[in-house]
Scaffold this motif. Sequence first.
Motif, PDB file in Angstrom:
ATOM      1  N   PHE A  43       0.748  -0.986   0.160  1.00 33.63           N
ATOM      2  CA  PHE A  43      -0.111  -0.007   0.123  1.00 33.63           C
ATOM      3  C   PHE A  43       0.831   1.267   0.014  1.00 33.63           C
ATOM      4  O   PHE A  43       0.559   2.267  -0.872  1.00 33.63           O
ATOM      5  CB  PHE A  43      -0.923   0.038   1.166  1.00 33.63           C
ATOM      6  N   VAL A  44       1.899   1.197   0.867  1.00 32.09           N
ATOM      7  CA  VAL A  44       2.853   2.530   0.947  1.00 32.09           C
ATOM      8  C   VAL A  44       3.453   2.524  -0.266  1.00 32.09           C
ATOM      9  O   VAL A  44       3.821   3.701  -0.822  1.00 32.09           O
ATOM     10  CB  VAL A  44       3.623   2.334   2.074  1.00 32.09           C
ATOM     11  N   SER A  45       3.986   1.839  -1.007  1.00 34.28           N
ATOM     12  CA  SER A  45       4.814   1.504  -2.202  1.00 34.28           C
ATOM     13  C   SER A  45       3.937   2.066  -3.316  1.00 34.28           C
ATOM     14  O   SER A  45       4.310   2.992  -4.226  1.00 34.28           O
ATOM     15  CB  SER A  45       5.357   0.402  -2.584  1.00 34.28           C
ATOM     16  N   ALA A  46       2.503   1.742  -3.449  1.00 30.95           N
ATOM     17  CA  ALA A  46       1.781   2.138  -4.318  1.00 30.95           C
ATOM     18  C   ALA A  46       1.514   3.666  -4.182  1.00 30.95           C
ATOM     19  O   ALA A  46       1.688   4.528  -5.420  1.00 30.95           O
ATOM     20  CB  ALA A  46       0.291   1.527  -4.244  1.00 30.95           C
ATOM     21  N   ILE A  47       1.306   4.317  -2.952  1.00 31.84           N
ATOM     22  CA  ILE A  47       1.281   5.894  -2.752  1.00 31.84           C
ATOM     23  C   ILE A  47       2.517   6.434  -3.174  1.00 31.84           C
ATOM     24  O   ILE A  47       2.383   7.428  -3.859  1.00 31.84           O
ATOM     25  CB  ILE A  47       0.677   5.820  -1.288  1.00 31.84           C
ATOM     26  N   SER A  48       3.600   5.802  -2.828  1.00 31.66           N
ATOM     27  CA  SER A  48       4.894   6.532  -3.107  1.00 31.66           C
ATOM     28  C   SER A  48       5.082   6.617  -4.709  1.00 31.66           C
ATOM     29  O   SER A  48       5.486   7.763  -5.318  1.00 31.66           O
ATOM     30  CB  SER A  48       5.914   5.738  -2.553  1.00 31.66           C
TER      31      SER A  48
END
Length: 520
Positions: A43-48
Amino acid sequence: MTIKLIQKDKDSEKIIWEQMRSSSVTPYSIFYLPKLIVWLILFVSAISVFYTFKLLSSSIACIDNVFITRSSIIFPIHSEINSTLSSNASVVDHKPRFLHEKGAEKTKLEHVVFGIAASAKLWDKRKEYIKLWWKPEKKMRGIVWLDNSVKVEKNESKLLPELRISGDTSHFVYNNKQGHRSAIRISRIISETLRLGMENARWFVLGDDDTVFVTDNLLSILNKYDHNQYYYIGSLSESHLQNIYFSYSMAYGGGGFAISYGLAKALDKMQDRCIQRYPGLYGSDDRMQACMAELGVPLTKELGFHQYDVYGNLFGLLASHPVTPLVSLHHLDVVEPIFPNVTQVQALQHLTVPMKLDSAGIMQQSICYDKVNSWTISVSWGFAVQIFRGILSPREVEMPSRTFLNWYRRADYTAYAFNTRPVMRTPCQKSFVFYMSKAEMDSSRNQTVTQYTRHRVPHPLCRWRMANPAHVERIQVYKKPDPHLWDRSPRRNCCRVLSSKKKSMVVDVGVCKEDEVSEV
């Protein structure tokens, strides 16, 4: 029996333990925590990745915009970009002046339009005040608004602003029994002047026909503000009672006030409707403030605009002028001449001599000490010098002495909107006053030389055993012109006693040196 119970308990514990053991080894419990961490990382990677892409795309757009401004043929602008740029431009227009101050042209006299309220009955006398400060050679613009026509001498047309008759205000209701309906006419001067359509006007300045402006100092004030925004600049009355009766949020028109071009346009659109809502107000000043309140514009206070709602001698106020440019003087027909033994017009003409040499420093107070004689020296540059016996603190000397009466002709020191001090606390502390008698420029040293001569008046008997200032005949003051005085933070100039002889004294006035303090 007991053995059976114990065996039964052990069997039940075994069952519970087997259940816990079996449940603890289910795939769900084993992989629950790792799976949660994996999903969180994804999830964090997608946002980044999303925001990195967005940042890169906006940077490219910015680069495109830079090249667009240079060559719109190579990089055509889409309608979406056009709308974005126009909306951003409207935002920039509302930013404070200091954000684009370096690129802004300074306000000059040609950018200021004066609206002067006058009456035909007093015109012959009061036009002499206007001649003192009006400078047609510097492209000054303005209108004198009269209630009736007056005779104009041929040789005066170039010495005065254009004369006009105010518009008809008979349809406005006025029901204040103590005032005069000319207040409506005067309150509309800004709007009437705006409607003349003068080009390149940035500020509209209102004053009375008995108001004298120091125009260079006025420009110093106006250059602090953005004329495109809404500014209502002026000052209060010296009378605490006047401010209570009218308003502590009102600029007094006699002392003069300035309206920015942006505000003048907004005022013109609503002022006539606004005036109709306040038929009971007394004057033009409070009507103007009522309209400012409806527009939501507060008073920006600048203490150099002087209403002078006082009677008597202005010496105490002028000799302790606040640390701010002297912008205007008003009620000159009511108070005594600022220099003795001359008419008021002659006194003001005399003041213009040092004003031309260093307008920024006119009336500015400096405080120092003659340590040999134990005297306190107060220099009000271009106006007067005072010598006090003994050592008075700067805190006391910078307060105006009560040489004047309040607007209700009473010697009531509680009736002022500022601190005052008595003329003398003891007979020995009455100041010896030296008025400016001569002012010139020493070009070789690039400094002004002003001379002050003792004003001969009786002094009370003093029994202090110390040097007597009565023996001093004249004081000479050296000061370099400082046109950028008000571009720096406000601070009194410092003075130094260079020499002190029996009949003369030499003083130097200028910017305070590092660690220089007014102390003994």
